[in-house]
Design a protein around this motif. Structure first.
Motif, mmCIF file in Angstrom:
data_model
loop_
_atom_site.group_PDB
_atom_site.id
_atom_site.type_symbol
_atom_site.label_atom_id
_atom_site.label_comp_id
_atom_site.label_asym_id
_atom_site.label_seq_id
_atom_site.Cartn_x
_atom_site.Cartn_y
_atom_site.Cartn_z
ATOM 1 N N UNK A 127 5.857 7.023 -0.329
ATOM 2 C CA UNK A 127 6.945 6.047 -0.308
ATOM 3 C C UNK A 127 6.418 4.800 0.382
ATOM 4 N N UNK A 128 6.405 3.711 -0.319
ATOM 5 C CA UNK A 128 5.785 2.473 0.143
ATOM 6 C C UNK A 128 6.674 1.743 1.145
ATOM 7 N N UNK A 129 6.091 1.432 2.299
ATOM 8 C CA UNK A 129 6.726 0.554 3.274
ATOM 9 C C UNK A 129 6.055 -0.803 3.106
ATOM 10 N N UNK A 130 6.807 -1.780 2.628
ATOM 11 C CA UNK A 130 6.213 -3.068 2.268
ATOM 12 C C UNK A 130 5.662 -3.841 3.453
ATOM 13 N N UNK A 131 6.035 -3.467 4.674
ATOM 14 C CA UNK A 131 5.520 -4.182 5.850
ATOM 15 C C UNK A 131 4.149 -3.650 6.286
ATOM 16 N N UNK A 132 3.694 -2.580 5.645
ATOM 17 C CA UNK A 132 2.410 -1.960 5.975
ATOM 18 C C UNK A 132 1.475 -2.130 4.783
ATOM 19 N N UNK A 133 0.206 -2.393 5.044
ATOM 20 C CA UNK A 133 -0.761 -2.483 3.947
ATOM 21 C C UNK A 133 -0.786 -1.168 3.170
ATOM 22 N N UNK A 134 -0.886 -1.288 1.860
ATOM 23 C CA UNK A 134 -0.873 -0.102 0.996
ATOM 24 C C UNK A 134 -1.970 0.886 1.391
ATOM 25 N N UNK A 135 -3.156 0.380 1.702
ATOM 26 C CA UNK A 135 -4.268 1.271 2.048
ATOM 27 C C UNK A 135 -3.961 2.098 3.294
ATOM 28 N N UNK A 136 -3.213 1.524 4.242
ATOM 29 C CA UNK A 136 -2.829 2.265 5.453
ATOM 30 C C UNK A 136 -1.953 3.467 5.086
ATOM 31 N N UNK A 137 -1.033 3.234 4.156
ATOM 32 C CA UNK A 137 -0.121 4.296 3.743
ATOM 33 C C UNK A 137 -0.854 5.365 2.930
ATOM 34 N N UNK A 138 -1.784 4.926 2.076
ATOM 35 C CA UNK A 138 -2.577 5.883 1.301
ATOM 36 C C UNK A 138 -3.405 6.763 2.237
ATOM 37 N N UNK A 139 -4.017 6.127 3.249
ATOM 38 C CA UNK A 139 -4.823 6.897 4.212
ATOM 39 C C UNK A 139 -3.964 7.920 4.963
ATOM 40 N N UNK A 140 -2.754 7.548 5.315
ATOM 41 C CA UNK A 140 -1.855 8.477 6.017
ATOM 42 C C UNK A 140 -1.542 9.686 5.139
ATOM 43 N N UNK A 141 -1.267 9.439 3.859
ATOM 44 C CA UNK A 141 -0.969 10.547 2.949
ATOM 45 C C UNK A 141 -2.207 11.425 2.771
ATOM 46 N N UNK A 142 -3.372 10.809 2.664
ATOM 47 C CA UNK A 142 -4.609 11.592 2.524
ATOM 48 C C UNK A 142 -4.836 12.465 3.755
ATOM 49 N N UNK A 143 -4.551 11.940 4.933
ATOM 50 C CA UNK A 143 -4.684 12.743 6.158
ATOM 51 C C UNK A 143 -3.697 13.907 6.137
ATOM 52 N N UNK A 144 -2.494 13.667 5.636
ATOM 53 C CA UNK A 144 -1.492 14.737 5.534
ATOM 54 C C UNK A 144 -1.974 15.837 4.587
ATOM 55 N N UNK A 145 -2.578 15.439 3.473
ATOM 56 C CA UNK A 145 -3.094 16.423 2.521
ATOM 57 C C UNK A 145 -4.243 17.208 3.154
ATOM 58 N N UNK A 146 -5.108 16.526 3.899
ATOM 59 C CA UNK A 146 -6.206 17.235 4.578
ATOM 60 C C UNK A 146 -5.631 18.259 5.563
#
Length: 193
Positions: free
Chosen positions: A105-124
């Motif tokens: 779920x995209x938070x427009x105030x945060x860079x997209x790459x930051x959010x992608x990295x967070x999801x990747x960490x969650x998957x790990x």
């Protein structure tokens, strides 16, 4: 707080992608899946946006996932979709105990790459938890992952992302797969001055 560093290293170094064709057909307990999801929720997240969103498909829901994927591909490509592709989209989830759709779920105030990295960490975190229980996982970005037409099926908006699927099952073999890595010293520069 102190942890056994050797055991943590062993866990990290033994995480493997184990594919649906390697699953035994044995069902993974929902309690292990719930623990995986809880540990995903503790991933690092910039400004605590917690952008990960998961949908767990199991039991008859695996057939539902196959049908959702086929519907999304047909919507994107029309009715002339390759029959082998349709068969694969329908059947691959059925080889698993559970499949977790991975959304952001995209938070427009945060860079997209930051959010992608967070999801990747969650998957790990989920994958490491599965490894600790001897459960096989495989994170796939195939199927309908990058189709805009798939997003509504996974409760994702236009700015959100579907980042793939975590396929889960019990490995068929008693032997856990091994792997190698190139030496770390070829990938690191130490700057001391």
């Amino acid at each position: 707080m102190k942890f056994d560093a050797a055991e943590v290293s062993k866990l990290l170094q033994n995480r493997r992608s184990i594919f649906p064709k390697q699953y035994s057909g044995e069902r993974v307990s929902d309690e292990i899946i719930a623990e995986m999801l809880e540990n995903a929720n503790w991933a690092p997240t910039y400004k605590k946006t917690e952008p990960w969103r998961f949908q767990v498909f199991c039991d008859e829901g695996l057939k539902t996932l196959g049908d959702l994927q086929v519907a999304a591909v047909e919507k994107a490509e029309g009715k002339k979709v390759d029959k082998d592709k349709i068969k694969k989209l329908r059947n691959k989830p059925l080889e698993c105990s559970h499949v977790i759709a991975i959304g952001m779920k995209r938070n427009k105030s945060i860079r997209k790459v930051e959010e992608i990295c967070a999801v990747a960490a969650a998957v790990q975190n989920m994958h490491l938890t599965a490894t600790a229980h001897g459960v096989g996982c495989y994170w796939s970005t195939g199927g309908v992952t990058f189709l805009e037409e798939a997003k509504p099926f996974f409760d994702l908006g236009k700015k959100d992302l579907l980042l793939g699927f975590l396929y889960i099952g019990m490995p068929a073999k008693d032997k856990w797969p091994t792997s190698k890595r190139k030496p770390i010293d070829k990938k690191v520069d130490w700057i001391r001055e």
